[in-house]
Write an enzyme that holds these catalytic residues in place. Structure first.
Site, mmCIF file in Angstrom:
data_model
loop_
_atom_site.group_PDB
_atom_site.id
_atom_site.type_symbol
_atom_site.label_atom_id
_atom_site.label_comp_id
_atom_site.label_asym_id
_atom_site.label_seq_id
_atom_site.Cartn_x
_atom_site.Cartn_y
_atom_site.Cartn_z
ATOM 1 N N ALA B 55 67.995 34.314 24.474
ATOM 2 C CA ALA B 55 67.367 34.938 23.305
ATOM 3 C C ALA B 55 65.859 34.690 23.329
ATOM 4 C CB ALA B 55 67.970 34.370 22.020
ATOM 5 N N LYS B 115 62.263 18.080 18.848
ATOM 6 C CA LYS B 115 62.016 16.822 18.129
ATOM 7 C C LYS B 115 61.603 17.061 16.683
ATOM 8 C CE LYS B 115 59.241 17.466 21.056
ATOM 9 N NZ LYS B 115 58.484 17.613 22.276
ATOM 10 N N VAL B 142 63.054 13.486 23.180
ATOM 11 C CA VAL B 142 62.176 12.320 23.259
ATOM 12 C C VAL B 142 61.930 11.953 24.709
ATOM 13 C CG1 VAL B 142 61.803 9.924 22.585
ATOM 14 C CG2 VAL B 142 63.177 11.425 21.116
ATOM 15 N N GLY B 144 60.996 13.440 27.456
ATOM 16 C CA GLY B 144 61.343 14.304 28.593
ATOM 17 C C GLY B 144 62.511 13.811 29.415
ATOM 18 N N GLY B 197 45.930 21.921 31.386
ATOM 19 C CA GLY B 197 47.205 22.313 30.787
ATOM 20 C C GLY B 197 47.996 21.161 30.197
ATOM 21 N N ASP B 211 53.383 14.582 16.952
ATOM 22 C CA ASP B 211 54.448 14.673 17.956
ATOM 23 C C ASP B 211 55.065 13.293 18.183
ATOM 24 O OD1 ASP B 211 55.673 16.078 20.507
ATOM 25 O OD2 ASP B 211 54.747 14.232 21.233
ATOM 26 N N LYS B 215 59.066 11.699 17.359
ATOM 27 C CA LYS B 215 59.858 10.941 18.338
ATOM 28 C C LYS B 215 60.144 9.536 17.826
ATOM 29 C CE LYS B 215 57.894 13.683 22.098
ATOM 30 N NZ LYS B 215 56.741 13.759 23.023
#
Lengths: 437, 437
Positions: B55, B115, B142, B144, B197, B211, B215
């Site tokens: 989706a 998260k 959390v 990766g 990036g 962020d 976590k």
């Protein structure tokens, strides 16, 4: 474990019966934790954990005060038949093997910390799991409190592991650390480790690498979904490491560690235990004292490290209890330990196929052409040289340190065999593996 | 997930239908891994993972070549109804929340890396799990690829955790690392992170600590078996950190890291995100660049560390795939994700009860009695001083660095408030938390 084995008493939490086989340092801590934190284990698993007995060789030995004397028995086999979860902390092969097989074939859940048994008789244990529709947990068998068995067995199931490299024996890491930081000889550091209780009176299993080899076999089996026995793991221990070698490594920005290394290549799997030089920037280089750490390199995840206390009564008991709580939770809520995953059936690489690098220290006759002769030996065996460092010694000989590029174990071994008999080589001082970037 | 939802086709492996919501960097990697390693996932889970749809908001956007255009749909809700496992990688609150709730209430398994959703609406999600008898996995939410959710949720179930302290935001760690190693200002390091990036065009969520706070809430909930929302987590980000502060720390054998810290005390739980000074011997001090690491201190296990790549498409996809493979295995062989464990219902500590230490840099009027006046403020607020370092500045003022012993957040804040108005204090240059031994 079949949920039908669980006793429900009215509106209370259901009860899961736990039997303990062995009551040494770890077993005693397991008893203490079962008793002190029962409400936590019940809240987390949904079951009250009832310690129904502790099998020991001799009931008259003095025990920690929290060990209930009325639970002690010498009849381990009868105790197993009264339990849902059997915690095996006897260690070694027999009688542990027979008792674990009895429990598994009877459909009971086994939680064990017995690396020797798993590494020597893994397929037989997993067959008994299948036969009894049982469950087998063994977080405590590798690296104590560090949940690396869980990590490889469950939480990395969606990745493909390329390398596992670990410091999985605290005794040898302590000894090498003392040699590096305080300039001790191997013998001095070993005696100190024995005095502090970090090493056994007979230190063979630790210092000769056999304990690490058993753990390497378990880690490699899990990481690569294949079967690796401890008999498949070539082992070199640390008895031959000299204070000079450790101090020379430090001077070159390296440390010497006893590593368990398992690699997957296109051709199969190599698993080995040996002392190795690591650059001091490598994450394993910073693992000090009796700590353990395992570095996992996976295709998608990249580099992961798990670090913590790899031995000791309380840390190892933490791993045992976590397995017991997980098992009890599965009994109540459904679910199982993962079954053996050995579908890849990867071939084990022999020395002709196993990639390796070494650093060789030589004393050469200090004459023109000596180094060329040595380099010629490397070339003829197909081993590329990464670097050569030469120093004049006081006695007129030349000390040379040669680091290879990646070659095979076999070609590196042949190179050393020829160097030993080469007339311009006075002495091969040391040969050490090199790991890490 | 109910096993009845699994499609069995003759003698083949059963099929588990996977729907993906969102096709960004992580989602695209999940598709690649599902397609490239299907045989591995089947061998490990017992099921063939069939991607039934993806989706997206806009089907016309260019995608990676391995994304099958025929699977793209804009109707996420209809897609969910065709799936056994729903992988939610949309991120943010809506529409993710509504779709995840639809899937869970419908008894489907959800795997999410969201998260923000978990930290803001955890209780609602867990209630939907109960209502639908569903399963919820969130390893990717959390840190990766690092299996710390697994570690806290399952493999440490037999231990009691005291502290969790982690570097859980790679962007801010990269920025602080560049400031420390290359002397960049915050703005320079941020621009560089954006160019590479590592940081978003709008870096607010990362650099202001939001962020990390999400976590921290998830980690604290798992570690302490209680409920912590992101709204419960006081946050300070790294915008205020100066190059001078970072370089002064280095001179004192310290590093500045943005830490998520959760502690259990006798009174309850404190959870915070703030920049903190760590001694450079602390295991978290060695976490460089965009890597993440979480240190867990447990009663029995002692100190454990989990280290690895905390972000990025492929590492995060590793965590997602591992959850998908585990979920598929449970569908075939029985078993569930652990349900929410929030039985301790620990109170969250306010600033008057939260233990903390700070290091304060001040510029004082260089007159007799200035230091005594400052020390007096500390004393009156009940804060003990561990150390004071004073240096004469070129401008005739005195630069003083005061490190406190453990006090409370509130008393430390009151101390700073009073220092700001104290006549002998020319400037409060910086106030930084201190963590680690």
């Amino acid at each position: 474990m079949s949920i039908s084995g669980v006793t429900r008493t009215g509106t209370e939490d259901p009860v899961v019966r736990v039997a303990l086989l062995g009551c040494g340092t770890v077993g005693s801590q397991v008893i203490r934790l079962l008793r002190e934190h029962g409400d936590d284990w019940a809240a987390r698993s949904g079951a009250r954990l009832d310690l129904v007995g502790v099998a020991v060789r001799d009931t008259s030995v003095p025990r920690d005060p929290w060990v209930p004397p009325e639970l002690l028995t010498t009849d381990a086999s009868a105790l197993i038949d009264r339990a849902d979860i059997v915690v095996e902390l006897i260690g070694g092969i027999e009688p542990a093997r027979g008792l674990v097989l009895q429990a598994l074939r009877g459909g009971r859940t086994v939680v064990t910390g017995n690396k020797a048994l798993l590494a020597a008789h893994g397929p037989e244990l997993h067959a008994a799991v299948e036969a009894g529709d049982a469950d087998l947990y063994y977080e405590a068998a590798v690296a104590g409190a560090i949940p690396v068995v869980y990590g490889l067995r469950e939480s990395l199931a969606g990745d493909n592991i390329v390398t596992v490299a670990g410091i999985v024996n605290g005794t040898t890491n302590y000894i090498l650390d003392e040699m590096a930081t305080r300039g001790l000889s191997f013998e001095q550091a070993l005696q100190q480790a024995q005095a502090l209780g970090y090493a056994e009176a007979d230190p063979t299993a630790d210092v000769d690498g056999h304990d690490a080899a058993a753990k390497a076999a378990i880690l490699a089996s899990l990481a690569f979904h294949t079967r690796v026995s401890v008999d498949d793991v070539p082992v070199a221990g640390i008895r031959g490491i000299s204070a000079e070698e450790v101090s020379a490594a430090a001077g070159a920005g390296q440390v010497v560690k006893l590593l368990a290394v398992a690699r997957r290549t296109t051709g199969g799997v190599s698993v080995r235990v040996h002392p190795a030089l690591l650059p001091d920037t490598h994450p394993l280089a910073a693992v000090r004292g009796a700590f353990n750490a395992v570095v996992v390199e996976a295709e998608s995840a990249g580099r992961l490290m798990f670090y913590g206390q790899g031995a000791g009564g309380t840390p190892t008991a933490s791993a045992v209890l976590s397995d017991v709580v997980a098992a009890a939770g599965h009994a109540i809520r459904g679910g199982h330990a993962p079954r053996e995953s050995a579908y890849t059936q990867l071939p084990l690489l022999g020395p002709e196929e196993t990639p390796a690098r070494t650093q060789v220290q030589l004393r050469l006759v200090d004459r023109p052409g000596s180094l060329a002769a040595v380099a010629g030996v490397y070339g003829e065996e197909g081993v590329s040289i990464e670097s050569v460092h030469q120093q004049r010694s006081d006695d007129g000989s030349a000390r040379v340190v040669i680091t290879s590029h990646i070659a095979t174990e076999a070609s590196l071994a042949r190179t050393v065999e020829r160097l030993v008999t080469e007339s311009r080589v006075q002495e091969v001082i040391s040969v050490t593996h090199v790991e890490g970037e």
